[in-house]
Design a protein around this motif. Structure first.
Motif, PDB file in Angstrom:
ATOM      1  N   GLY A   1     -44.136   0.436  -4.989  1.00 43.20           N
ATOM      2  CA  GLY A   1     -44.089   0.787  -6.396  1.00 43.20           C
ATOM      3  C   GLY A   1     -44.376  -0.419  -7.274  1.00 43.20           C
ATOM      4  N   ARG A   2     -44.420  -0.139  -8.537  1.00 46.23           N
ATOM      5  CA  ARG A   2     -44.771  -1.186  -9.483  1.00 46.23           C
ATOM      6  C   ARG A   2     -43.530  -1.867 -10.050  1.00 46.23           C
ATOM      7  NH1 ARG A   2     -48.511   2.491 -13.220  1.00 46.23           N
ATOM      8  NH2 ARG A   2     -46.836   3.932 -12.707  1.00 46.23           N
ATOM      9  N   SER A   3     -43.747  -2.952 -10.711  1.00 43.76           N
ATOM     10  CA  SER A   3     -42.699  -3.625 -11.477  1.00 43.76           C
ATOM     11  C   SER A   3     -41.569  -4.157 -10.616  1.00 43.76           C
ATOM     12  CB  SER A   3     -42.128  -2.675 -12.551  1.00 43.76           C
ATOM     13  OG  SER A   3     -43.142  -2.223 -13.399  1.00 43.76           O
ATOM     14  N   PHE A   4     -41.893  -4.669  -9.443  1.00 42.22           N
ATOM     15  CA  PHE A   4     -40.867  -5.273  -8.583  1.00 42.22           C
ATOM     16  C   PHE A   4     -40.146  -6.384  -9.334  1.00 42.22           C
ATOM     17  CE2 PHE A   4     -38.745  -6.620  -4.891  1.00 42.22           C
ATOM     18  CZ  PHE A   4     -38.901  -7.979  -4.732  1.00 42.22           C
ATOM     19  N   SER A   5     -40.856  -7.093 -10.178  1.00 40.07           N
ATOM     20  CA  SER A   5     -40.264  -8.226 -10.884  1.00 40.07           C
ATOM     21  C   SER A   5     -39.223  -7.799 -11.922  1.00 40.07           C
ATOM     22  CB  SER A   5     -41.360  -9.064 -11.552  1.00 40.07           C
ATOM     23  OG  SER A   5     -42.081  -8.279 -12.472  1.00 40.07           O
ATOM     24  N   ARG A   6     -39.077  -6.500 -12.156  1.00 45.46           N
ATOM     25  CA  ARG A   6     -38.033  -6.008 -13.064  1.00 45.46           C
ATOM     26  C   ARG A   6     -36.658  -6.011 -12.413  1.00 45.46           C
ATOM     27  NH1 ARG A   6     -38.907  -0.207 -14.334  1.00 45.46           N
ATOM     28  NH2 ARG A   6     -37.035  -0.558 -15.555  1.00 45.46           N
ATOM     29  N   TYR A   7     -36.643  -6.084 -11.083  1.00 46.89           N
ATOM     30  CA  TYR A   7     -35.401  -5.847 -10.353  1.00 46.89           C
ATOM     31  C   TYR A   7     -34.715  -7.123  -9.890  1.00 46.89           C
ATOM     32  CZ  TYR A   7     -37.068  -1.062 -10.163  1.00 46.89           C
ATOM     33  OH  TYR A   7     -37.499   0.187 -10.504  1.00 46.89           O
ATOM     34  N   ASN A   8     -33.424  -7.159 -10.104  1.00 51.07           N
ATOM     35  CA  ASN A   8     -32.584  -8.108  -9.398  1.00 51.07           C
ATOM     36  C   ASN A   8     -32.385  -7.565  -7.988  1.00 51.07           C
ATOM     37  OD1 ASN A   8     -32.090  -9.759 -11.723  1.00 51.07           O
ATOM     38  ND2 ASN A   8     -30.667  -8.180 -12.429  1.00 51.07           N
ATOM     39  N   MET A   9     -32.414  -8.443  -7.007  1.00 49.88           N
ATOM     40  CA  MET A   9     -32.371  -8.016  -5.609  1.00 49.88           C
ATOM     41  C   MET A   9     -31.161  -8.604  -4.892  1.00 49.88           C
ATOM     42  SD  MET A   9     -35.033  -6.104  -5.361  1.00 49.88           S
ATOM     43  CE  MET A   9     -35.033  -5.869  -3.572  1.00 49.88           C
ATOM     44  N   ALA A  10     -30.713  -7.912  -3.867  1.00 50.55           N
ATOM     45  CA  ALA A  10     -29.551  -8.393  -3.119  1.00 50.55           C
ATOM     46  C   ALA A  10     -29.630  -7.961  -1.663  1.00 50.55           C
ATOM     47  CB  ALA A  10     -28.264  -7.853  -3.737  1.00 50.55           C
ATOM     48  N   TRP A  11     -28.844  -8.651  -0.871  1.00 55.31           N
ATOM     49  CA  TRP A  11     -28.609  -8.264   0.518  1.00 55.31           C
ATOM     50  C   TRP A  11     -27.113  -7.978   0.677  1.00 55.31           C
ATOM     51  CZ3 TRP A  11     -32.340  -7.386   4.086  1.00 55.31           C
ATOM     52  CH2 TRP A  11     -33.612  -7.913   3.837  1.00 55.31           C
ATOM     53  N   PHE A  12     -26.834  -6.850   1.301  1.00 56.51           N
ATOM     54  CA  PHE A  12     -25.480  -6.492   1.700  1.00 56.51           C
ATOM     55  C   PHE A  12     -25.478  -6.333   3.216  1.00 56.51           C
ATOM     56  CE2 PHE A  12     -23.102  -5.328  -2.195  1.00 56.51           C
ATOM     57  CZ  PHE A  12     -24.108  -5.459  -3.125  1.00 56.51           C
ATOM     58  N   ARG A  13     -24.285  -6.273   3.789  1.00 54.80           N
ATOM     59  CA  ARG A  13     -24.200  -6.014   5.222  1.00 54.80           C
ATOM     60  C   ARG A  13     -22.978  -5.149   5.502  1.00 54.80           C
ATOM     61  NH1 ARG A  13     -22.697 -12.096   7.543  1.00 54.80           N
ATOM     62  NH2 ARG A  13     -20.574 -12.221   6.667  1.00 54.80           N
ATOM     63  N   GLN A  14     -23.070  -4.443   6.615  1.00 55.34           N
ATOM     64  CA  GLN A  14     -21.963  -3.577   7.010  1.00 55.34           C
ATOM     65  C   GLN A  14     -21.796  -3.653   8.520  1.00 55.34           C
ATOM     66  OE1 GLN A  14     -22.241   0.506   5.676  1.00 55.34           O
ATOM     67  NE2 GLN A  14     -20.048   0.804   5.952  1.00 55.34           N
ATOM     68  N   ALA A  15     -20.668  -4.185   8.927  1.00 55.22           N
ATOM     69  CA  ALA A  15     -20.337  -4.240  10.347  1.00 55.22           C
ATOM     70  C   ALA A  15     -19.716  -2.911  10.772  1.00 55.22           C
ATOM     71  CB  ALA A  15     -19.379  -5.391  10.615  1.00 55.22           C
ATOM     72  N   SER A  16     -19.792  -2.630  12.035  1.00 59.33           N
ATOM     73  CA  SER A  16     -19.260  -1.374  12.557  1.00 59.33           C
ATOM     74  C   SER A  16     -17.783  -1.234  12.224  1.00 59.33           C
ATOM     75  CB  SER A  16     -19.467  -1.326  14.072  1.00 59.33           C
ATOM     76  OG  SER A  16     -18.967  -0.128  14.600  1.00 59.33           O
ATOM     77  N   GLY A  17     -17.425  -0.129  11.607  1.00 60.25           N
ATOM     78  CA  GLY A  17     -16.039   0.146  11.269  1.00 60.25           C
ATOM     79  C   GLY A  17     -15.529  -0.568  10.033  1.00 60.25           C
ATOM     80  N   LYS A  18     -16.402  -1.263   9.336  1.00 63.39           N
ATOM     81  CA  LYS A  18     -15.995  -1.998   8.138  1.00 63.39           C
ATOM     82  C   LYS A  18     -16.773  -1.529   6.920  1.00 63.39           C
ATOM     83  CE  LYS A  18     -14.521  -6.183  10.541  1.00 63.39           C
ATOM     84  NZ  LYS A  18     -14.606  -7.675  10.562  1.00 63.39           N
ATOM     85  N   GLU A  19     -16.284  -1.912   5.752  1.00 59.08           N
ATOM     86  CA  GLU A  19     -16.953  -1.559   4.514  1.00 59.08           C
ATOM     87  C   GLU A  19     -18.171  -2.462   4.297  1.00 59.08           C
ATOM     88  OE1 GLU A  19     -13.102   0.062   1.956  1.00 59.08           O
ATOM     89  OE2 GLU A  19     -14.218  -1.685   1.283  1.00 59.08           O
TER      90      GLU A  19
END
Length: 123
Positions: A25-43
């Motif tokens: 899609g267009r306008s990628f530069s409009r977005y703040n980006m992040a990485w999250f992670r989720q281990a098995s059985g955890k939030e």
């Protein structure tokens, strides 16, 4: 925007991996980006975020100094360089995008999520 994360795998403790998240899609530069992670059985937990212009980042203490987020707006990609990996880093890693500023560590502000990529660190 649609997000697709890749680059996960199995690595020994102390090793490195580089995750990539491709945005369509267009306008990628409009977005703040992040990485999250989720281990098995955890939030799901916040890992790191980068502002739309790459001018600022925010990183959780447990990975600070080991993980580095970056982005290339020309390629519509955000990256997560993970060094000195530990078994406790084993998780599914998700990239996420938001147009909202502030509160970057909270998952609820992110409108778009990738499908996740598994990272497994063996001891």
């Amino acid at each position: 925007v649609q997000l697709q994360a890749s680059g996960g795998g199995l690595v020994q403790a102390g090793g490195s991996l580089r995750l990539s998240c491709a945005a369509s899609g267009r306008s990628f530069s409009r977005y703040n980006m992040a990485w999250f992670r989720q281990a098995s059985g955890k939030e799901r937990e916040f890992v790191t975020a980068i502002s739309r212009d790459a001018g600022s980042t925010s990183t959780v203490e447990s990975v600070k100094g080991r993980f580095i987020i970056s982005r290339d707006n020309a390629k519509n990609r955000v990256y997560l360089q993970m060094n000195s990996l530990k078994p406790e880093d084993t998780s599914v890693y998700y990239c996420a995008a938001t147009t909202i500023d502030g509160a970057v560590r909270f998952a609820y502000i992110y409108n778009y999520w990738g499908q996740g990529t598994q990272v497994t660190v063996s001891s």
